[in-house]
Motif scaffolding. Structure first.
Motif, PDB file in Angstrom:
ATOM      1  N   UNK A  35       0.862  -1.174   0.000  1.00  0.00           N
ATOM      2  CA  UNK A  35       0.000   0.000   0.000  1.00  0.00           C
ATOM      3  C   UNK A  35       0.903   1.230   0.000  1.00  0.00           C
ATOM      4  N   UNK A  36       0.585   2.174  -0.871  1.00  0.00           N
ATOM      5  CA  UNK A  36       1.327   3.435  -0.921  1.00  0.00           C
ATOM      6  C   UNK A  36       0.298   4.554  -0.820  1.00  0.00           C
ATOM      7  N   UNK A  37       0.551   5.525   0.067  1.00  0.00           N
ATOM      8  CA  UNK A  37      -0.396   6.629   0.132  1.00  0.00           C
ATOM      9  C   UNK A  37       0.324   7.970   0.134  1.00  0.00           C
ATOM     10  N   UNK A  38      -0.420   8.961  -0.290  1.00  0.00           N
ATOM     11  CA  UNK A  38       0.058  10.341  -0.342  1.00  0.00           C
ATOM     12  C   UNK A  38      -0.576  11.076   0.827  1.00  0.00           C
ATOM     13  N   UNK A  39       0.259  11.665   1.663  1.00  0.00           N
ATOM     14  CA  UNK A  39      -0.221  12.357   2.861  1.00  0.00           C
ATOM     15  C   UNK A  39       0.221  13.809   2.819  1.00  0.00           C
ATOM     16  N   UNK A  40      -0.714  14.709   3.002  1.00  0.00           N
ATOM     17  CA  UNK A  40      -0.393  16.137   3.086  1.00  0.00           C
ATOM     18  C   UNK A  40       0.241  16.391   4.440  1.00  0.00           C
ATOM     19  N   UNK A  41       1.386  17.046   4.459  1.00  0.00           N
ATOM     20  CA  UNK A  41       2.070  17.355   5.709  1.00  0.00           C
ATOM     21  C   UNK A  41       1.293  18.400   6.497  1.00  0.00           C
ATOM     22  N   UNK A  42       1.248  18.215   7.791  1.00  0.00           N
ATOM     23  CA  UNK A  42       0.633  19.206   8.665  1.00  0.00           C
ATOM     24  C   UNK A  42       1.680  20.187   9.196  1.00  0.00           C
ATOM     25  N   UNK A  43       2.951  19.866   8.974  1.00  0.00           N
ATOM     26  CA  UNK A  43       4.031  20.693   9.508  1.00  0.00           C
ATOM     27  C   UNK A  43       4.618  21.658   8.488  1.00  0.00           C
ATOM     28  N   UNK A  44       4.735  21.211   7.257  1.00  0.00           N
ATOM     29  CA  UNK A  44       5.310  22.040   6.201  1.00  0.00           C
ATOM     30  C   UNK A  44       4.377  22.017   4.999  1.00  0.00           C
ATOM     31  N   UNK A  45       4.611  22.873   4.056  1.00  0.00           N
ATOM     32  CA  UNK A  45       3.812  22.897   2.839  1.00  0.00           C
ATOM     33  C   UNK A  45       4.384  21.851   1.883  1.00  0.00           C
ATOM     34  N   UNK A  46       3.855  20.657   1.964  1.00  0.00           N
ATOM     35  CA  UNK A  46       4.355  19.569   1.132  1.00  0.00           C
ATOM     36  C   UNK A  46       3.623  18.275   1.439  1.00  0.00           C
ATOM     37  N   UNK A  47       4.180  17.169   0.976  1.00  0.00           N
ATOM     38  CA  UNK A  47       3.546  15.867   1.086  1.00  0.00           C
ATOM     39  C   UNK A  47       4.555  14.822   1.529  1.00  0.00           C
ATOM     40  N   UNK A  48       4.031  13.718   1.997  1.00  0.00           N
ATOM     41  CA  UNK A  48       4.823  12.524   2.293  1.00  0.00           C
ATOM     42  C   UNK A  48       4.275  11.389   1.445  1.00  0.00           C
ATOM     43  N   UNK A  49       5.146  10.489   1.058  1.00  0.00           N
ATOM     44  CA  UNK A  49       4.703   9.241   0.446  1.00  0.00           C
ATOM     45  C   UNK A  49       5.025   8.148   1.451  1.00  0.00           C
ATOM     46  N   UNK A  50       3.968   7.484   1.919  1.00  0.00           N
ATOM     47  CA  UNK A  50       4.093   6.431   2.919  1.00  0.00           C
ATOM     48  C   UNK A  50       3.896   5.075   2.253  1.00  0.00           C
ATOM     49  N   UNK A  51       4.644   4.087   2.723  1.00  0.00           N
ATOM     50  CA  UNK A  51       4.565   2.738   2.174  1.00  0.00           C
ATOM     51  C   UNK A  51       4.245   1.769   3.303  1.00  0.00           C
ATOM     52  N   UNK A  52       3.318   0.867   3.048  1.00  0.00           N
ATOM     53  CA  UNK A  52       3.008  -0.207   3.985  1.00  0.00           C
ATOM     54  C   UNK A  52       3.054  -1.532   3.258  1.00  0.00           C
ATOM     55  N   UNK A  53       3.618  -2.530   3.907  1.00  0.00           N
ATOM     56  CA  UNK A  53       3.712  -3.865   3.310  1.00  0.00           C
ATOM     57  C   UNK A  53       3.189  -4.872   4.328  1.00  0.00           C
ATOM     58  N   UNK A  54       2.346  -5.793   3.868  1.00  0.00           N
ATOM     59  CA  UNK A  54       1.803  -6.841   4.726  1.00  0.00           C
ATOM     60  C   UNK A  54       1.991  -8.191   4.057  1.00  0.00           C
ATOM     61  N   UNK A  55       1.994  -9.205   4.881  1.00  0.00           N
ATOM     62  CA  UNK A  55       1.981 -10.581   4.393  1.00  0.00           C
ATOM     63  C   UNK A  55       0.549 -11.086   4.573  1.00  0.00           C
ATOM     64  N   UNK A  56      -0.101 -11.390   3.469  1.00  0.00           N
ATOM     65  CA  UNK A  56      -1.515 -11.757   3.521  1.00  0.00           C
ATOM     66  C   UNK A  56      -1.772 -12.984   4.377  1.00  0.00           C
TER      67      UNK A  56
END
Length: 152
Positions: A35-56
């Motif tokens: 899973x990859x998501x785009x998160x708007x930063x609450x601290x600076x004017x910008x974004x983060x790209x977060x990655x999550x990996x699971x074993x089904x």
């Protein structure tokens, strides 16, 4: 800028078989769910790209959000992308111009990440990815450490 960024990321993730869901994209391959998501930063004017990996095989719920994934990190923890993660700062977008900025984010930041993520096909591939492609500054749940036989 955020809409243009989402549209550009959607095109790149779709190219590699990721499906859009909410603010992110996901892909299942074998026992590995990314899973990859785009998160708007609450601290600076910008974004983060977060990655999550699971074993089904470890979870009943086939869909785990990035926040609930047992392996989590931000794109800057991906090997070699720390400096390039600054491209996600809105100031970079303003100084480079929208088109150059989007091109940089997609080609210099997202492309290498996506290529590495789609190469994870099984537990062995995930183990190699964790050893060779990300820093030690990631969240790795103890149960996943046990399954992959990775030291704590």
């Amino acid at each position: 800028m955020q809409d243009a960024l989402r549209k550009a990321l959607k095109a790149k993730f779709s190219e590699y078989g990721f499906k859009k869901r909410g603010n992110g994209w996901h892909r299942c391959q074998g026992d590995v769910h990314v899973v990859v998501n785009l998160e708007k930063s609450q601290l600076v004017d910008g974004w983060y790209i977060n990655v999550g990996i699971s074993l089904l095989s470890m979870f009943e719920d086939i869909w785990l959000s990035e926040v609930r994934s047992p392996i989590r990190f931000r794109v800057e923890e991906f090997d070699g992308l720390r400096a390039k993660a600054r491209l996600l700062d809105a100031d970079a977008g303003r100084s480079l111009g929208a088109e150059a900025w989007l091109s940089g984010v997609v080609n210099e930041l997202v492309q290498p990440l996506v290529v590495a993520l789609v190469a994870i096909k099984d537990h062995a591939g995930l183990k190699v990815f964790l050893k060779e492609s990300v820093t030690d500054n990631i969240f790795l749940h103890r149960d996943v450490r046990a399954v992959l036989q990775i030291g704590s």
